[in-house]
Design an enzyme around this catalytic site. Sequence first.
Site, PDB file in Angstrom:
ATOM      1  N   ASP A  88      16.760  -4.017  -7.699  1.00 24.97           N
ATOM      2  CA  ASP A  88      16.155  -2.728  -7.410  1.00 24.97           C
ATOM      3  C   ASP A  88      17.031  -1.685  -8.085  1.00 24.97           C
ATOM      4  O   ASP A  88      18.002  -1.220  -7.508  1.00 24.97           O
ATOM      5  CB  ASP A  88      16.138  -2.565  -5.877  1.00 24.97           C
ATOM      6  CG  ASP A  88      15.414  -1.316  -5.425  1.00 24.97           C
ATOM      7  OD1 ASP A  88      15.009  -0.540  -6.302  1.00 24.97           O
ATOM      8  OD2 ASP A  88      15.276  -1.111  -4.215  1.00 24.97           O
ATOM      9  N   ARG A 100      14.076  10.043  -5.653  1.00 25.03           N
ATOM     10  CA  ARG A 100      13.549   8.826  -6.266  1.00 25.03           C
ATOM     11  C   ARG A 100      12.153   9.033  -6.853  1.00 25.03           C
ATOM     12  O   ARG A 100      11.616   8.150  -7.521  1.00 25.03           O
ATOM     13  CB  ARG A 100      13.498   7.710  -5.219  1.00 25.03           C
ATOM     14  CG  ARG A 100      14.853   7.438  -4.590  1.00 25.03           C
ATOM     15  CD  ARG A 100      14.739   6.597  -3.337  1.00 25.03           C
ATOM     16  NE  ARG A 100      14.216   5.281  -3.613  1.00 25.03           N
ATOM     17  CZ  ARG A 100      13.781   4.446  -2.664  1.00 25.03           C
ATOM     18  NH1 ARG A 100      13.818   4.820  -1.393  1.00 25.03           N
ATOM     19  NH2 ARG A 100      13.318   3.265  -2.989  1.00 25.03           N
ATOM     20  N   LYS A 138       5.764   1.488  -7.107  1.00 28.12           N
ATOM     21  CA  LYS A 138       5.955   1.394  -5.649  1.00 28.12           C
ATOM     22  C   LYS A 138       5.959   2.805  -5.067  1.00 28.12           C
ATOM     23  O   LYS A 138       6.096   3.772  -5.820  1.00 28.12           O
ATOM     24  CB  LYS A 138       7.267   0.653  -5.342  1.00 28.12           C
ATOM     25  CG  LYS A 138       8.542   1.390  -5.770  1.00 28.12           C
ATOM     26  CD  LYS A 138       9.773   0.551  -5.472  1.00 28.12           C
ATOM     27  CE  LYS A 138      11.032   1.330  -5.754  1.00 28.12           C
ATOM     28  NZ  LYS A 138      12.252   0.528  -5.616  1.00 28.12           N
ATOM     29  N   HIS A 139       5.790   3.035  -3.755  1.00 29.08           N
ATOM     30  CA  HIS A 139       5.545   2.096  -2.674  1.00 29.08           C
ATOM     31  C   HIS A 139       4.106   2.322  -2.214  1.00 29.08           C
ATOM     32  O   HIS A 139       3.857   3.277  -1.488  1.00 29.08           O
ATOM     33  CB  HIS A 139       6.476   2.366  -1.511  1.00 29.08           C
ATOM     34  CG  HIS A 139       7.939   2.414  -1.866  1.00 29.08           C
ATOM     35  ND1 HIS A 139       8.553   3.519  -2.429  1.00 29.08           N
ATOM     36  CD2 HIS A 139       8.916   1.471  -1.736  1.00 29.08           C
ATOM     37  CE1 HIS A 139       9.839   3.264  -2.613  1.00 29.08           C
ATOM     38  NE2 HIS A 139      10.091   2.029  -2.206  1.00 29.08           N
ATOM     39  N   HIS A 170      13.303   1.985   6.291  1.00 29.91           N
ATOM     40  CA  HIS A 170      14.382   1.025   6.534  1.00 29.91           C
ATOM     41  C   HIS A 170      14.713   0.995   8.033  1.00 29.91           C
ATOM     42  O   HIS A 170      15.264   0.031   8.543  1.00 29.91           O
ATOM     43  CB  HIS A 170      15.658   1.412   5.760  1.00 29.91           C
ATOM     44  CG  HIS A 170      15.483   1.352   4.276  1.00 29.91           C
ATOM     45  ND1 HIS A 170      15.200   2.462   3.525  1.00 29.91           N
ATOM     46  CD2 HIS A 170      15.538   0.312   3.413  1.00 29.91           C
ATOM     47  CE1 HIS A 170      15.099   2.107   2.259  1.00 29.91           C
ATOM     48  NE2 HIS A 170      15.299   0.815   2.160  1.00 29.91           N
ATOM     49  N   ASP A 225       7.611  -4.952  -0.073  1.00 31.80           N
ATOM     50  CA  ASP A 225       8.921  -4.317   0.072  1.00 31.80           C
ATOM     51  C   ASP A 225       9.756  -5.266   0.941  1.00 31.80           C
ATOM     52  O   ASP A 225       9.241  -6.224   1.522  1.00 31.80           O
ATOM     53  CB  ASP A 225       8.773  -2.940   0.727  1.00 31.80           C
ATOM     54  CG  ASP A 225       9.936  -1.999   0.391  1.00 31.80           C
ATOM     55  OD1 ASP A 225      10.970  -2.487  -0.098  1.00 31.80           O
ATOM     56  OD2 ASP A 225       9.809  -0.785   0.636  1.00 31.80           O
TER      57      ASP A 225
END
Length: 499
Positions: free
Chosen positions: A88, A158, A188-189, A201, A275
């Site tokens: 990643d 990001r 992604k995502h 997360h 993911d």
Amino acid sequence: MNKIQKIAQFFSPAAFIHDTEENYQAIERLIIEQEIGGLTFFHSRHSAAANFEKRAESLDTEGTFEKLIGLINRYQALSKIPLLISIDGEYGLAMRIEKTPQYPFAITLGALKKDAEKWVEEVGYRMGLDMKRSGIHLNLAPCADVNTNPNNPVIGYRSFGDQTEKVAKLSFAAYSGMKKAGIGACLKHFPGHGDTAVDSHLGLPILQKTKAELEAEELFPFQYGIDRGVEMIMVGHLAVPALTGGKDIPASISRELITDLLKGEMGFQGLVISDALNMKAVANLYPEPGELEWQAFHAGNDILCFSDHVKEGIEKIAQNTSDAVVDAVFEKIMDLKKRLGVMETKVVEVPTFDWESHSQLQKELAENYISIISGEIHTSELQSLSKKGKLAYREFFTQEASRFSQDIKLEFSPIEQAGKVIITVFVPSHKPLSQFGMDQATLDEIKELAKSKPCILVHFGNPLALKHLGNLEDFEAVVCAYQGFEEVQEVMAKTLQGL
């Protein structure tokens, strides 16, 4: 190959570069006994969901890159079918590995003023070459998330920005560059993590939008990529009730979202990768080992990333899935392996990087993205004030004098006698936690200074951190340099001097 062996190819568990010998041997057993299809490399267990800043653990990180290459060779030597090695690395190998080339964040590339798609493709290409030479076949990047929530704790820097069309074009350009370098990449995502306020997360973000709103924004960059032949998409752990019959079910385990919407309505025919299945948004939903893996596969994921229960997951999928479904996914994965040259895997030598060429690229990019956000800067006036002893300089959040302060060839005087002050802020963190790492006392000092004298603010860091510096109209001018790279500081110093 039997059904169990084919299903094993769907698994890409986490491998940690800095780990114990016991854990390295556990990975070897997964390769020999379970015959897994791939590995996803992370720096260390504590930093699996993070990147380099402020590591929680203190470990000897010497030789991370050499260790990675050694482990890739060690693991490949044991695998009957060569492993698909992924990482990643959204801004290059440096997101996970010290002393490797770091490229600008997506938010920085989103600020490029000229030929943005061409430059982003070039960055993707260079990143891809770094990875290919290192024995890596797949980069789990770029983000195609539209960052419309400025308080987003997990996307932010990001994303290529908050403009849907720009994000669509630049994420596809980054993808294309990596593909040109001969490695795989993925958008992604899915279905879009940009307008969320929870870090997946740690918990489950829920996106309360209508399908029409989602199609206009979140889904648009993915559809743009699908229409242009993107071969892989990663599905995120976020709930979108409008797309799942009102249920708060994570997209990554939703058949309505992956099979019906992504593969059906949107026409995606490539590979879907989950993911990380250890993330809290999904990991705690199914206490029985293997059940989460089965749910993710049943939803439509072809590659299962970061599974903590490989053996049980393989068994569950084998019990519940027909041979025809297994064969179809297996063929897609073997086809990917052939396309990416996985099947011709050789022993990898530790590559050397062309740092001079990398530095030159950084300078050219900086010249293109450094932006005056507000006000105007008159370089001749700065030269004049400097000669008269009326120009002052202060920098914040640095441990020692910055490269920028050394490169700027102006004479500075004490603030008390100055008619104007150049303030530089080196934002400590690119993540929003704790005001991007900026303490309140220092922020108050900057705000006071801006109100007391005409000030030019030079901001090295995430532009989303600017909101913590008070009312930007209190500054005579604000320049955003986006990154703290030495090359950016050098370009910024020249810009300020009119060179």
